[in-house]
Design an enzyme around this catalytic site. Structure first.
Site, PDB file in Angstrom:
ATOM      1  CB  CYS A 109       1.142  27.357  64.676  1.00 45.14           C
ATOM      2  SG  CYS A 109       2.349  26.511  63.666  1.00 45.14           S
ATOM      3  CG  HIS A 232       2.604  30.799  66.059  1.00 46.39           C
ATOM      4  ND1 HIS A 232       3.278  29.780  66.702  1.00 46.39           N
ATOM      5  CD2 HIS A 232       2.783  30.614  64.726  1.00 46.39           C
ATOM      6  CE1 HIS A 232       3.829  29.006  65.785  1.00 46.39           C
ATOM      7  NE2 HIS A 232       3.552  29.484  64.585  1.00 46.39           N
ATOM      8  CG  ASN A 262       6.913  27.692  63.821  1.00 47.23           C
ATOM      9  OD1 ASN A 262       6.261  27.284  64.769  1.00 47.23           O
ATOM     10  ND2 ASN A 262       6.365  28.036  62.673  1.00 47.23           N
TER      11      ASN A 262
HETATM   12  O1  UT7 Z   1       3.905  28.487  61.892  1.00 50.51           O
HETATM   13  C1  UT7 Z   1       3.270  28.871  60.700  1.00 50.51           C
HETATM   14  C2  UT7 Z   1       3.969  28.450  59.475  1.00 50.51           C
HETATM   15  N1  UT7 Z   1       5.131  29.106  59.033  1.00 50.51           N
HETATM   16  C3  UT7 Z   1       5.296  30.429  58.793  1.00 50.51           C
HETATM   17  O2  UT7 Z   1       4.542  31.223  59.244  1.00 50.51           O
HETATM   18  C4  UT7 Z   1       6.402  30.897  57.917  1.00 50.51           C
HETATM   19  C5  UT7 Z   1       5.939  32.009  57.032  1.00 50.51           C
HETATM   20  N2  UT7 Z   1       6.925  32.385  56.054  1.00 50.51           N
HETATM   21  C6  UT7 Z   1       8.147  32.877  56.360  1.00 50.51           C
HETATM   22  O3  UT7 Z   1       8.494  33.020  57.511  1.00 50.51           O
HETATM   23  C7  UT7 Z   1       9.055  33.319  55.221  1.00 50.51           C
HETATM   24  O4  UT7 Z   1       8.318  33.352  54.020  1.00 50.51           O
HETATM   25  C8  UT7 Z   1      10.312  32.431  55.056  1.00 50.51           C
HETATM   26  C9  UT7 Z   1      11.247  32.633  56.226  1.00 50.51           C
HETATM   27  C10 UT7 Z   1       9.893  30.965  54.971  1.00 50.51           C
HETATM   28  C11 UT7 Z   1      11.056  32.803  53.779  1.00 50.51           C
HETATM   29  O5  UT7 Z   1      11.393  34.177  53.797  1.00 50.51           O
HETATM   30  P1  UT7 Z   1      11.144  35.087  52.503  1.00 50.51           P
HETATM   31  O6  UT7 Z   1      11.661  36.418  52.812  1.00 50.51           O
HETATM   32  O7  UT7 Z   1       9.686  34.951  52.141  1.00 50.51           O
HETATM   33  O8  UT7 Z   1      12.109  34.404  51.442  1.00 50.51           O
HETATM   34  P2  UT7 Z   1      11.734  33.736  50.044  1.00 50.51           P
HETATM   35  O9  UT7 Z   1      10.958  32.489  50.244  1.00 50.51           O
HETATM   36  O10 UT7 Z   1      11.171  34.793  49.152  1.00 50.51           O
HETATM   37  O11 UT7 Z   1      13.181  33.371  49.521  1.00 50.51           O
HETATM   38  C12 UT7 Z   1      14.124  34.357  49.120  1.00 50.51           C
HETATM   39  C13 UT7 Z   1      15.347  33.652  48.586  1.00 50.51           C
HETATM   40  C14 UT7 Z   1      15.027  32.599  47.543  1.00 50.51           C
HETATM   41  O12 UT7 Z   1      16.047  32.633  46.566  1.00 50.51           O
HETATM   42  P3  UT7 Z   1      15.808  33.417  45.175  1.00 50.51           P
HETATM   43  O13 UT7 Z   1      14.617  32.757  44.548  1.00 50.51           O
HETATM   44  O14 UT7 Z   1      15.564  34.840  45.553  1.00 50.51           O
HETATM   45  O15 UT7 Z   1      17.090  33.180  44.454  1.00 50.51           O
HETATM   46  C15 UT7 Z   1      15.115  31.313  48.312  1.00 50.51           C
HETATM   47  O16 UT7 Z   1      15.471  30.209  47.491  1.00 50.51           O
HETATM   48  O17 UT7 Z   1      16.009  32.983  49.655  1.00 50.51           O
HETATM   49  C16 UT7 Z   1      16.224  31.607  49.283  1.00 50.51           C
HETATM   50  N3  UT7 Z   1      16.187  30.793  50.481  1.00 50.51           N
HETATM   51  C17 UT7 Z   1      17.239  30.650  51.296  1.00 50.51           C
HETATM   52  N4  UT7 Z   1      18.488  31.124  51.230  1.00 50.51           N
HETATM   53  C18 UT7 Z   1      19.329  30.804  52.225  1.00 50.51           C
HETATM   54  C19 UT7 Z   1      15.131  30.102  51.008  1.00 50.51           C
HETATM   55  N5  UT7 Z   1      15.506  29.508  52.152  1.00 50.51           N
HETATM   56  C20 UT7 Z   1      16.806  29.824  52.356  1.00 50.51           C
HETATM   57  C21 UT7 Z   1      17.743  29.514  53.349  1.00 50.51           C
HETATM   58  N6  UT7 Z   1      18.984  30.026  53.253  1.00 50.51           N
HETATM   59  N7  UT7 Z   1      17.433  28.745  54.424  1.00 50.51           N
END
Ligand code: UT7
Length: 307
Positions: A109, A232, A262
């Site tokens: 990225c 980004h 993204n």
């Molecule tokens: O370009 C560079 C690369 N990418 C990035 O920079 C992305 C960086 N990371 C992020 O943007 C965030 O960490 C995410 C958007 C990927 C995830 O957000 P988060 O607030 O860190 O959520 P999390 O991974 O802690 O997940 C929270 C909950 C989990 O469930 P439990 O364990 O709390 O029951 C996940 O399983 O949300 C669940 N979850 C979803 N729920 C609904 C994960 N993906 C989804 C989804 N829909 N699409």
């Protein structure tokens, strides 16, 4: 002449729009979750890196007033070339009628900013006019059954024409990498994109802030002097957290990920295009470009915008 001038910009995105609502019909997710956690409403899907990259390049050439024959180097930043061999840059070049050197560059990225940096070096050694493209076909490497990745990524391209000039629009840059973090975001041959989202999030804010601070210090520019930030586009919460730590009001950050998701190395030129369209860039403005990506890699530049 060792300065760099941005002579034109162009973008291209596929017509097909995939909304959060549509994804929630096949995945265990909701529009509410995706928008609240990422800021994304919809993304574009389709095309290929060469198709989108060539379309963006044509528009950047039109915008600059130059012809393909005026270009003496082509750099394509992409993580998703059409094939492993050959590179996709010569294909884009050929479709435009360019026989100048053409290379792919993969810095994930941060790719567009890395490509701009390489172009800056080439201009300093005698090249006159360089086409820099950031193009991605991430949907091809997305597991559409994986809700943690499928909601984040999109396809698109952006391009810029850079030329040698007496005054440099790029006041200072900071680039770096830490390959010990390779495991945080990967796509193995024949596989699909996987990442440790939480860990990337944590590190992304830190590396963006530190890199932006080094670039601002090298340019002798303070946060208050910046008119705009072009970050980004990975997650609006990352953008807001980085702005907060840099002491920059979040309304100065350009956000297009609501429409595109993204798009990796295409995200910064897509944001530039949006800022221009909306009249958010005026002659003389100081603008911070900053990004991070898999590797990890990071890159920031302070730019004096010229109309
Ligand atoms: O370009 C560079 C690369 N990418 C990035 O920079 C992305 C960086 N990371 C992020 O943007 C965030 O960490 C995410 C958007 C990927 C995830 O957000 P988060 O607030 O860190 O959520 P999390 O991974 O802690 O997940 C929270 C909950 C989990 O469930 P439990 O364990 O709390 O029951 C996940 O399983 O949300 C669940 N979850 C979803 N729920 C609904 C994960 N993906 C989804 C989804 N829909 N699409």
């Amino acid at each position: 002449m060792t300065g760099v001038r941005f002579a034109g910009w162009g973008i291209a995105v596929p017509d097909r729009i995939v909304t959060n609502e549509e994804l929630s019909q096949s995945l265990d997710t909701t529009d509410e979750w995706i928008f609240e956690r990422t800021g994304i409403r919809e993304r574009r899907v389709g095309g290929s890196s060469t198709l989108l990259g060539r379309q963006a390049a044509e528009r950047a050439l039109d915008d600059s007033g130059y012809r393909a024959s005026d270009i003496d180097f082509v750099i394509l930043a992409t993580t998703t070339p059409d094939r492993l061999i050959p590179a996709s840059a010569p294909v884009i070049a050929a479709e435009l009628g360019i026989t100048a050197p053409a290379i792919d560059l993969n810095a994930a990225c941060s790719g567009f900013m890395y490509a701009v940096r390489v172009a800056q070096g080439l201009l300093a050694t005698g090249h006159q006019r360089i086409l820099v493209v950031g193009a991605e076909h991430l949907s091809r490497w997305t597991d559409w059954n994986d809700r943690t990745m499928a909601v984040l990524l999109g396809d698109g391209a952006g391009a810029a024409i850079l030329e040698a000039s007496e005054e440099s629009q790029i006041l200072a840059s900071d680039l770096g990498s830490d390959g010990s973090l390779v495991h945080l975001l990967t796509c193995e041959h024949g596989g699909t994109i996987w990442m440790d989202g939480k860990e990337i999030f944590r590190r992304a804010v830190r590396v963006m802030v530190e890199s932006a601070e080094r670039a601002m210090q090298a340019a002798d520019v303070t946060a208050e002097q910046l008119s705009l930030v072009i970050p980004h586009q990975a997650n609006v919460r990352i953008i807001n957290a980085a702005c907060d730590r840099l002491g920059i009001p979040t309304d100065k950050a350009v956000v297009v990920l609501d429409r595109y998701g993204n798009t990796s190395s295409a995200s910064i030129p897509l944001a530039v295009h949006d800022a221009r369209e909306k009249g958010r860039l005026a002659d003389g403005d100081l603008v911070l470009f900053t990004g991070f990506g898999a590797g990890m890699t990071w890159a920031s530049s302070v730019v004096r915008w010229r109309a």
